[in-house]
Design a protein around this motif. Structure first.
Motif, PDB file in Angstrom:
ATOM      1  N   SER A  11       3.756  12.560   4.456  1.00 23.27           N
ATOM      2  CA  SER A  11       3.271  12.947   3.652  1.00 23.27           C
ATOM      3  C   SER A  11       2.108  13.849   3.279  1.00 23.27           C
ATOM      4  O   SER A  11       2.323  15.491   3.765  1.00 23.27           O
ATOM      5  CB  SER A  11       2.090  11.773   3.562  1.00 23.27           C
ATOM      6  N   LEU A  12       1.024  14.480   2.416  1.00 20.71           N
ATOM      7  CA  LEU A  12       0.316  15.282   2.208  1.00 20.71           C
ATOM      8  C   LEU A  12      -0.142  16.176   3.388  1.00 20.71           C
ATOM      9  O   LEU A  12      -0.516  17.151   3.565  1.00 20.71           O
ATOM     10  CB  LEU A  12      -0.791  14.804   1.706  1.00 20.71           C
ATOM     11  N   ALA A  32      -6.092  13.756   0.501  1.00 25.17           N
ATOM     12  CA  ALA A  32      -5.812  13.437   1.862  1.00 25.17           C
ATOM     13  C   ALA A  32      -6.540  10.942   0.749  1.00 25.17           C
ATOM     14  O   ALA A  32      -5.386  10.491   1.193  1.00 25.17           O
ATOM     15  CB  ALA A  32      -6.382  12.956   2.533  1.00 25.17           C
ATOM     16  N   ILE A  33      -7.228  10.721   0.248  1.00 24.71           N
ATOM     17  CA  ILE A  33      -7.763  10.113  -0.315  1.00 24.71           C
ATOM     18  C   ILE A  33      -6.419   9.512  -1.134  1.00 24.71           C
ATOM     19  O   ILE A  33      -5.867   7.905  -1.578  1.00 24.71           O
ATOM     20  CB  ILE A  33      -9.045   9.577  -0.671  1.00 24.71           C
ATOM     21  N   ASP A  51       0.555  -1.519   0.091  1.00 24.85           N
ATOM     22  CA  ASP A  51       0.157   0.061  -0.194  1.00 24.85           C
ATOM     23  C   ASP A  51       1.089   1.045  -0.261  1.00 24.85           C
ATOM     24  O   ASP A  51       1.417   1.850   0.779  1.00 24.85           O
ATOM     25  CB  ASP A  51      -0.758  -0.375   1.306  1.00 24.85           C
ATOM     26  N   ALA A  52       1.133   2.040  -0.934  1.00 17.23           N
ATOM     27  CA  ALA A  52       1.803   3.033  -1.169  1.00 17.23           C
ATOM     28  C   ALA A  52       1.768   3.705  -1.421  1.00 17.23           C
ATOM     29  O   ALA A  52       0.147   4.711  -0.659  1.00 17.23           O
ATOM     30  CB  ALA A  52       2.182   2.790  -2.904  1.00 17.23           C
ATOM     31  N   GLU A  53       2.615   5.472  -0.827  1.00 22.65           N
ATOM     32  CA  GLU A  53       1.516   6.454  -0.004  1.00 22.65           C
ATOM     33  C   GLU A  53       0.788   6.904  -1.316  1.00 22.65           C
ATOM     34  O   GLU A  53      -0.445   7.428  -0.834  1.00 22.65           O
ATOM     35  CB  GLU A  53       3.196   7.752  -0.180  1.00 22.65           C
ATOM     36  N   TRP A  54       0.986   7.234  -2.595  1.00 23.27           N
ATOM     37  CA  TRP A  54       0.263   6.926  -3.816  1.00 23.27           C
ATOM     38  C   TRP A  54      -0.418   6.419  -4.570  1.00 23.27           C
ATOM     39  O   TRP A  54      -0.630   5.144  -4.420  1.00 23.27           O
ATOM     40  CB  TRP A  54       0.980   8.141  -4.865  1.00 23.27           C
TER      41      TRP A  54
END
Length: 321
Positions: free
Chosen positions: A289-290, A276-277, A98-101
């Motif tokens: 992250s974001l 954020a999703i 499950d990557a960041e993007w």
């Protein structure tokens, strides 16, 4: 990483000019501190044959039933040595990365608007670990070549390609500026999430144009900010915690840059706020992250006070003359 299959595929094509850069001596010359560790890691991965290869929204290589539990635990440990995983999602032999993007969301915004990729030769500039390269292959591309100068991401691709040695998708540890002189070779060129990192964005666009065959399509995706034609934000320091952001133009300015560089048939197909999703911390990317990049009291501003990231997708054609 063995680039012999790639060298064989590009022999007799304009891409054959890349062959001298595929040699181990070139790769060794990169001298990243972790380079040899990545090569040892790749060579130590188990030799497995996936029962399926499904480059869909989740790029799936093999199934859980292909391997036993101890082998899966060993493989998971090796893949975690490559954290942070920025682009994805992937699934390898039942291991969900499950990557960041959520890179599948970006692909969904553009795939139905771009020129068909079936049978085409495609370049993905700043491709990271190659997630979108696999999606281009899913769309029927005959040969996909990604380039990225950030070696940790290339190391992740090597780990993925380890199980797919004959698949016509490859990632080279190159910056666009290192691209050798050659005849235009690509039907479609993607530059996604790169333009704002370029010290000279017009030079970046011209490099992209030189790689395209006459009439070929550029798929440009980048952060944009509000502003009239001619406006580009120039951060005094960091932008959204990123230190390597030089210019963040408005959409109208980006279009004018493309026109100035000789692109034609320019059209904006999407403009969306980064949510954020789509970009967030996960166990495979546990760092900032974001949410850490935005003003906690105003999600419309970055932590530095600039407009929060929006991303636009713009298509353009290389001239036929």
């Amino acid at each position: 990483m063995d680039y012999t299959p790639l060298a064989q595929r590009i022999a007799g094509t304009p891409l054959a000019a890349l062959t001298p850069q595929l040699q181990p001596a070139f790769l060794d010359s990169l001298r990243h501190g972790d380079f040899q560790r990545w090569r040892r890691l790749e060579s130590a991965l188990p030799r497995l044959t996936p029962s399926v290869v499904e480059p869909g929204a989740i790029v799936r290589i093999g199934r859980a039933g292909d391997i036993d539990t101890p082998t899966r635990a060993e493989l998971s440990a090796r893949l975690r040595e490559l954290i942070p995983w920025r682009k994805g999602p992937f699934e390898l032999f039942g291991i969900a990365i499950d990557a960041e993007w959520r890179s599948d969301l970006k692909w969904t915004r553009l795939v139905n608007a771009i020129a068909p990729l079936a049978g085409k030769t495609v370049l993905d500039v700043g491709c990271g670990n190659g997630y979108h390269c696999f999606r281009m292959l899913e769309s029927g591309a005959a040969q996909v070549l990604g380039i990225d100068s950030h070696l940790p991401y290339v190391g992740q691709f090597w780990a993925l390609k380890h199980f797919l040695p004959e698949l016509p998708v490859d990632v080279l540890p190159l910056a666009l500026e290192q691209w050798p002189a050659m005849e235009p070779a690509f039907d479609t060129v993607f530059s996604m999430g790169v333009l704002y990192h370029a010290r000279s964005p017009l030079d970046h666009l011209l490099h992209l144009k030189r790689a395209l065959k006459p009439g070929g399509e550029l798929v440009l995706e980048s952060i944009v900010v509000p502003g009239d034609k001619g406006y580009a934000l120039t951060p005094s320091g960091r932008y959204a915690r990123m230190g390597n952001v030089w210019f963040v133009p408005g959409v109208a300015t980006t279009v004018s840059w493309l026109e100035r560089c000789g692109f034609e048939q320019i059209r904006v197909i999407d403009e969306s706020p980064t949510m954020a999703i789509e970009q967030r911390k996960t166990e495979w990317m546990p760092f900032d992250s974001l949410e850490d990049s935005l003003d906690p009291n105003d999600s419309g501003r970055t932590i530095e006070g600039y407009p929060a990231p929006r991303r636009a997708v713009i298509l353009a054609a290389a001239g036929t003359t």
